[in-house]
Design a protein around this motif. Structure first.
Motif, PDB file in Angstrom:
ATOM      1  N   THR A 133       0.691   6.249  -7.142  1.00  0.00           N
ATOM      2  CA  THR A 133      -0.564   6.843  -7.609  1.00  0.00           C
ATOM      3  C   THR A 133      -0.666   8.338  -7.318  1.00  0.00           C
ATOM      4  O   THR A 133      -1.657   8.955  -7.702  1.00  0.00           O
ATOM      5  CB  THR A 133      -1.786   6.113  -6.993  1.00  0.00           C
ATOM      6  OG1 THR A 133      -1.696   6.165  -5.571  1.00  0.00           O
ATOM      7  CG2 THR A 133      -1.847   4.664  -7.468  1.00  0.00           C
ATOM      8  N   SER A 134       0.348   8.907  -6.673  1.00  0.00           N
ATOM      9  CA  SER A 134       0.304  10.354  -6.466  1.00  0.00           C
ATOM     10  C   SER A 134       0.284  11.044  -7.833  1.00  0.00           C
ATOM     11  O   SER A 134       0.822  10.530  -8.813  1.00  0.00           O
ATOM     12  CB  SER A 134       1.495  10.829  -5.633  1.00  0.00           C
ATOM     13  OG  SER A 134       2.686  10.727  -6.370  1.00  0.00           O
TER      14      SER A 134
ATOM     15  N   HIS B 251       0.830  -1.216   0.000  1.00  0.00           N
ATOM     16  CA  HIS B 251       0.000   0.000   0.000  1.00  0.00           C
ATOM     17  C   HIS B 251       0.859   1.258   0.000  1.00  0.00           C
ATOM     18  O   HIS B 251       0.466   2.280  -0.575  1.00  0.00           O
ATOM     19  CB  HIS B 251      -1.009   0.004   1.154  1.00  0.00           C
ATOM     20  CG  HIS B 251      -0.420   0.232   2.510  1.00  0.00           C
ATOM     21  ND1 HIS B 251      -0.249   1.482   3.036  1.00  0.00           N
ATOM     22  CD2 HIS B 251       0.049  -0.622   3.437  1.00  0.00           C
ATOM     23  CE1 HIS B 251       0.306   1.391   4.230  1.00  0.00           C
ATOM     24  NE2 HIS B 251       0.496   0.122   4.501  1.00  0.00           N
ATOM     25  N   GLU B 252       2.044   1.220   0.627  1.00  0.00           N
ATOM     26  CA  GLU B 252       2.951   2.368   0.598  1.00  0.00           C
ATOM     27  C   GLU B 252       3.493   2.589  -0.809  1.00  0.00           C
ATOM     28  O   GLU B 252       3.610   3.733  -1.265  1.00  0.00           O
ATOM     29  CB  GLU B 252       4.110   2.157   1.571  1.00  0.00           C
ATOM     30  CG  GLU B 252       3.685   2.160   3.032  1.00  0.00           C
ATOM     31  CD  GLU B 252       4.808   1.757   3.960  1.00  0.00           C
ATOM     32  OE1 GLU B 252       4.996   2.473   4.961  1.00  0.00           O
ATOM     33  OE2 GLU B 252       5.498   0.755   3.686  1.00  0.00           O
TER      34      GLU B 252
ATOM     35  N   ARG C 124       7.981  18.280  -0.780  1.00  0.00           N
ATOM     36  CA  ARG C 124       7.974  16.821  -0.596  1.00  0.00           C
ATOM     37  C   ARG C 124       9.418  16.350  -0.799  1.00  0.00           C
ATOM     38  O   ARG C 124       9.844  16.123  -1.929  1.00  0.00           O
ATOM     39  CB  ARG C 124       7.017  16.163  -1.594  1.00  0.00           C
ATOM     40  CG  ARG C 124       6.809  14.707  -1.311  1.00  0.00           C
ATOM     41  CD  ARG C 124       5.704  14.134  -2.168  1.00  0.00           C
ATOM     42  NE  ARG C 124       5.632  12.706  -1.933  1.00  0.00           N
ATOM     43  CZ  ARG C 124       4.553  11.996  -2.046  1.00  0.00           C
ATOM     44  NH1 ARG C 124       3.421  12.562  -2.388  1.00  0.00           N
ATOM     45  NH2 ARG C 124       4.577  10.703  -1.826  1.00  0.00           N
TER      46      ARG C 124
ATOM     47  N   ASP D  27       1.973   1.641  -3.586  1.00  0.00           N
ATOM     48  CA  ASP D  27       0.835   2.130  -4.374  1.00  0.00           C
ATOM     49  C   ASP D  27       0.550   3.604  -4.104  1.00  0.00           C
ATOM     50  O   ASP D  27       0.249   4.359  -5.033  1.00  0.00           O
ATOM     51  CB  ASP D  27      -0.411   1.291  -4.095  1.00  0.00           C
ATOM     52  CG  ASP D  27      -0.303  -0.126  -4.638  1.00  0.00           C
ATOM     53  OD1 ASP D  27       0.553  -0.379  -5.520  1.00  0.00           O
ATOM     54  OD2 ASP D  27      -1.062  -0.993  -4.167  1.00  0.00           O
ATOM     55  N   ASP D  28       0.641   4.022  -2.834  1.00  0.00           N
ATOM     56  CA  ASP D  28       0.403   5.432  -2.497  1.00  0.00           C
ATOM     57  C   ASP D  28       1.396   6.344  -3.218  1.00  0.00           C
ATOM     58  O   ASP D  28       1.019   7.392  -3.740  1.00  0.00           O
ATOM     59  CB  ASP D  28       0.501   5.658  -0.989  1.00  0.00           C
ATOM     60  CG  ASP D  28      -0.684   5.102  -0.218  1.00  0.00           C
ATOM     61  OD1 ASP D  28      -1.694   4.719  -0.850  1.00  0.00           O
ATOM     62  OD2 ASP D  28      -0.590   5.035   1.024  1.00  0.00           O
ATOM     63  N   GLU D  29       2.653   5.944  -3.238  1.00  0.00           N
ATOM     64  CA  GLU D  29       3.673   6.740  -3.922  1.00  0.00           C
ATOM     65  C   GLU D  29       3.422   6.768  -5.428  1.00  0.00           C
ATOM     66  O   GLU D  29       3.478   7.812  -6.062  1.00  0.00           O
ATOM     67  CB  GLU D  29       5.075   6.189  -3.637  1.00  0.00           C
ATOM     68  CG  GLU D  29       5.541   6.371  -2.212  1.00  0.00           C
ATOM     69  CD  GLU D  29       5.825   7.816  -1.835  1.00  0.00           C
ATOM     70  OE1 GLU D  29       6.501   8.514  -2.604  1.00  0.00           O
ATOM     71  OE2 GLU D  29       5.376   8.235  -0.756  1.00  0.00           O
TER      72      GLU D  29
ATOM     73  N   ARG E 231       9.700   6.168  -4.029  1.00  0.00           N
ATOM     74  CA  ARG E 231       9.537   7.481  -3.407  1.00  0.00           C
ATOM     75  C   ARG E 231       9.363   8.521  -4.503  1.00  0.00           C
ATOM     76  O   ARG E 231      10.097   8.531  -5.486  1.00  0.00           O
ATOM     77  CB  ARG E 231      10.755   7.876  -2.571  1.00  0.00           C
ATOM     78  CG  ARG E 231      10.861   7.197  -1.244  1.00  0.00           C
ATOM     79  CD  ARG E 231       9.776   7.688  -0.273  1.00  0.00           C
ATOM     80  NE  ARG E 231       9.961   7.088   1.026  1.00  0.00           N
ATOM     81  CZ  ARG E 231       9.332   5.995   1.458  1.00  0.00           C
ATOM     82  NH1 ARG E 231       8.477   5.378   0.697  1.00  0.00           N
ATOM     83  NH2 ARG E 231       9.556   5.541   2.660  1.00  0.00           N
TER      84      ARG E 231
END
Length: 163
Positions: free
Chosen positions: A11-12, A4-5, A150, A7-9, A142
């Motif tokens: 899909t930003s 999930h981490e 960021r 995917d979060d990166e 990242r």
């Protein structure tokens, strides 16, 4: 890094812009003599993997077959405020395919108009009997946007300590 981490990166919004609009990445890997290499290379994002393609006889094919762990960076921006970067670490799998990979052609289309892309495809189909399809599965990701603050963790801590 948890899925999930990753995917979060990935899909930003900024990461998606780099993955879909950029045409060149820098790929780092170990050569067959175990010395590091970094090369610019065209890529295509499938929504799960970064795919790069090359001649089946290219030295990186043997190197990645022997040492599949890689790092990849895609970046943009000519000023500190515009600087953005997507860093990926992962594992490459190599498959030799007949003809030209579809991802190779799709990658080229990102930077060409329809007429140039058609000519490029024709030239590639005449040139390549086989290609290596190198699929990189991300294991760590990242996204950095320096202008938006960021930043890498160490730099963020430095800014907070001095700010």
């Amino acid at each position: 890094m948890k899925r999930h981490e990753i995917d979060d990166e990935l899909t930003s919004t900024g990461a998606q812009q780099l993955l879909t609009s950029s045409s060149v990445a820098r790929l780092a890997y170990l050569a067959t003599d175990a010395t590091p290499r970094v090369i610019p290379i065209g890529f295509y994002w499938t929504a799960d993997q970064v795919v790069v393609s090359t001649a089946a006889t290219a030295p990186k094919v043997a190197a990645l077959s022997a040492h599949p762990d890689v790092a990849l960076t895609i970046d943009s921006g000519d000023t500190p405020g515009d600087a953005r970067s997507l860093s990926i670490r992962g594992r490459a799998s190599v498959q030799i395919v007949d003809g030209v990979t579809e991802e190779y052609l799709a990658s080229a289309r990102k930077a060409m108009d329809a007429e140039a892309a058609a000519q490029f495809e024709q030239n590639c189909r005449e040139l390549y009997d086989q290609m290596a399809r190198i699929a990189i599965t991300p294991h760590w990701v990242r996204y950095f946007d320096f202008g938006a603050g960021r930043l890498p963790q160490f730099l963020q801590e430095l800014v907070e300590r001095t700010g």
